[in-house]
Design an enzyme around this catalytic site. Structure first.
Site, PDB file in Angstrom:
ATOM      1  CG  ASN A   9      -1.774   1.190   1.373  1.00  0.00           C
ATOM      2  OD1 ASN A   9      -1.776   2.047   0.494  1.00  0.00           O
ATOM      3  ND2 ASN A   9      -2.516   1.273   2.471  1.00  0.00           N
ATOM      4  CE  LYS A  11      -0.393   3.046   4.752  1.00  0.00           C
ATOM      5  NZ  LYS A  11      -0.356   3.084   6.218  1.00  0.00           N
ATOM      6  CG  HIS A  92      -6.180   1.423   5.240  1.00  0.00           C
ATOM      7  ND1 HIS A  92      -5.759   2.360   6.150  1.00  0.00           N
ATOM      8  CD2 HIS A  92      -5.111   0.614   5.006  1.00  0.00           C
ATOM      9  CE1 HIS A  92      -4.484   2.138   6.443  1.00  0.00           C
ATOM     10  NE2 HIS A  92      -4.069   1.083   5.765  1.00  0.00           N
ATOM     11  CD  GLU A  94      -3.243   5.134   6.844  1.00  0.00           C
ATOM     12  OE1 GLU A  94      -3.167   5.202   5.605  1.00  0.00           O
ATOM     13  OE2 GLU A  94      -2.329   4.638   7.542  1.00  0.00           O
ATOM     14  CD  GLU A 164      -3.525  -2.738   7.122  1.00  0.00           C
ATOM     15  OE1 GLU A 164      -2.432  -2.908   6.605  1.00  0.00           O
ATOM     16  OE2 GLU A 164      -4.207  -1.725   6.929  1.00  0.00           O
ATOM     17  N   GLY A 170       2.377   2.094  10.866  1.00  0.00           N
ATOM     18  CA  GLY A 170       3.313   3.217  10.768  1.00  0.00           C
ATOM     19  C   GLY A 170       3.999   3.568  12.082  1.00  0.00           C
ATOM     20  CB  SER A 210       5.204  -1.946  12.043  1.00  0.00           C
ATOM     21  OG  SER A 210       4.790  -0.617  12.259  1.00  0.00           O
TER      22      SER A 210
HETATM   23  P1  13P Z   1       2.909   0.196   7.705  1.00  0.00           P
HETATM   24  O1  13P Z   1       3.450  -1.075   7.110  1.00  0.00           O
HETATM   25  O2  13P Z   1       3.637   1.431   7.267  1.00  0.00           O
HETATM   26  O3  13P Z   1       2.748   0.085   9.189  1.00  0.00           O
HETATM   27  O4  13P Z   1       1.419   0.390   7.104  1.00  0.00           O
HETATM   28  C1  13P Z   1       0.536  -0.667   7.161  1.00  0.00           C
HETATM   29  C2  13P Z   1      -0.670  -0.324   6.364  1.00  0.00           C
HETATM   30  O5  13P Z   1      -1.437   0.564   6.718  1.00  0.00           O
HETATM   31  C3  13P Z   1      -0.889  -1.054   5.110  1.00  0.00           C
HETATM   32  O6  13P Z   1      -2.172  -0.819   4.611  1.00  0.00           O
END
Ligand code: 13P
Length: 247
Positions: A9, A11, A92, A94, A164, A170, A210
């Site tokens: 992803n 982002k 997701h 976010e 997740e 992150g 992560s």
């Molecule tokens: P990270 O791997 O940066 O923690 O992000 C995970 C994520 O949100 C994948 O969709």
């Protein structure tokens, strides 16, 4: 059939030339990879990357469930499909937290994706507060009940799940092996209870939060972890490919 998947992803990162370079570096790997790879670039790069006809599948991070209409700034499910995306991320954290997407809207997006032959990767996961209250399994299974609980077993077979935990995204703080396996097993059990033994056994459940080249092999060794949804570590071809070779 349960597939092994590593998905990146990206982002809201990378300028056009960087996105193309990253995709091409990933594609140029000479070492065989025993899993399916997917990348989720910013949507404006999907058509360009798709023209490269690589073996890495392309998906979108977001879309609108309607086919067309007065939704300024949105990208429709039919446009996503026509530009060559095969997968869509839905739910997701976010999107839920920053853009206010509810379980009801996530459910609409899943229905829309399935009716346009796109594979939804349905994201779920709890906050730190929910985990500290020891409510994490109920919270996540409720997210699933409200977003995919209405599907048939056949429809479910066209979906994947990504667990997740929000506190791991992150943050550099990965779920422990025990925490990941506990939740993945609980998700699979919930799926078996609702859709039947076979449907639950067959679905791929990815871990995200992560996950990186250093911890992927431990996580992927868990019996109910079928791969990863990778954020930060997917922005570097070498680390993404190392994760892909961690089964
Ligand atoms: P990270 O791997 O940066 O923690 O992000 C995970 C994520 O949100 C994948 O969709």
């Amino acid at each position: 059939m349960r597939k092994k998947i590593v998905a990146g992803n990206w982002k809201m990162n990378l300028l056009p030339v960087e996105a193309v370079n990253l995709y091409e570096q990933m594609e140029s790997s000479q070492v065989p990879i025993g899993c399916e790879l997917i990348v989720f670039p910013p949507a404006i790069y999907v058509a360009t990357l798709n023209e490269r006809q690589g073996s890495i599948f392309i998906g979108v991070q977001n879309f609108h469930p309607e086919e067309s209409g007065a939704f300024t700034g949105e990208i429709s499910v039919s446009q996503v499909r026509a530009c060559g995306a095969k997968y869509v991320l839905v739910g997701h954290s976010e999107r839920r937290m920053i853009f206010g997407e509810s379980n009801g809207f996530v459910k609409e997006k899943i229905d829309s994706a399935l009716s346009h032959q796109l594979v939804p990767i349905v994201c779920c996961g709890e906050s730190l507060a929910v985990r500290e209250d020891n409510e994490h399994i109920d919270f996540v299974t409720n997210q699933l009940a409200e977003t995919i609980g209405h599907l048939t077993a056949l429809e479910l077979s066209h979906c994947m799940i990504a667990y997740e935990p929000i506190w791991a995204i992150g943050t550099g703080r990965t779920a422990s092996i025990a925490q990941a396996q506990e939740m993945h097993a609980a998700i699979r059990q919930w799926l078996k209870n609702h859709f039947g033994e076979l449907a639950g056994e067959d679905i791929s459940i990815l871990y995200g939060g992560s996950c990186n080249a250093a911890n992927a092999s431990e996580l992927f060794a868990c019996p109910d972890v079928d791969g990863g949804l990778i954020g930060g570590a997917s922005l570097d071809a070498a680390s993404f490919l190392k994760i892909a070779r961690s089964f």
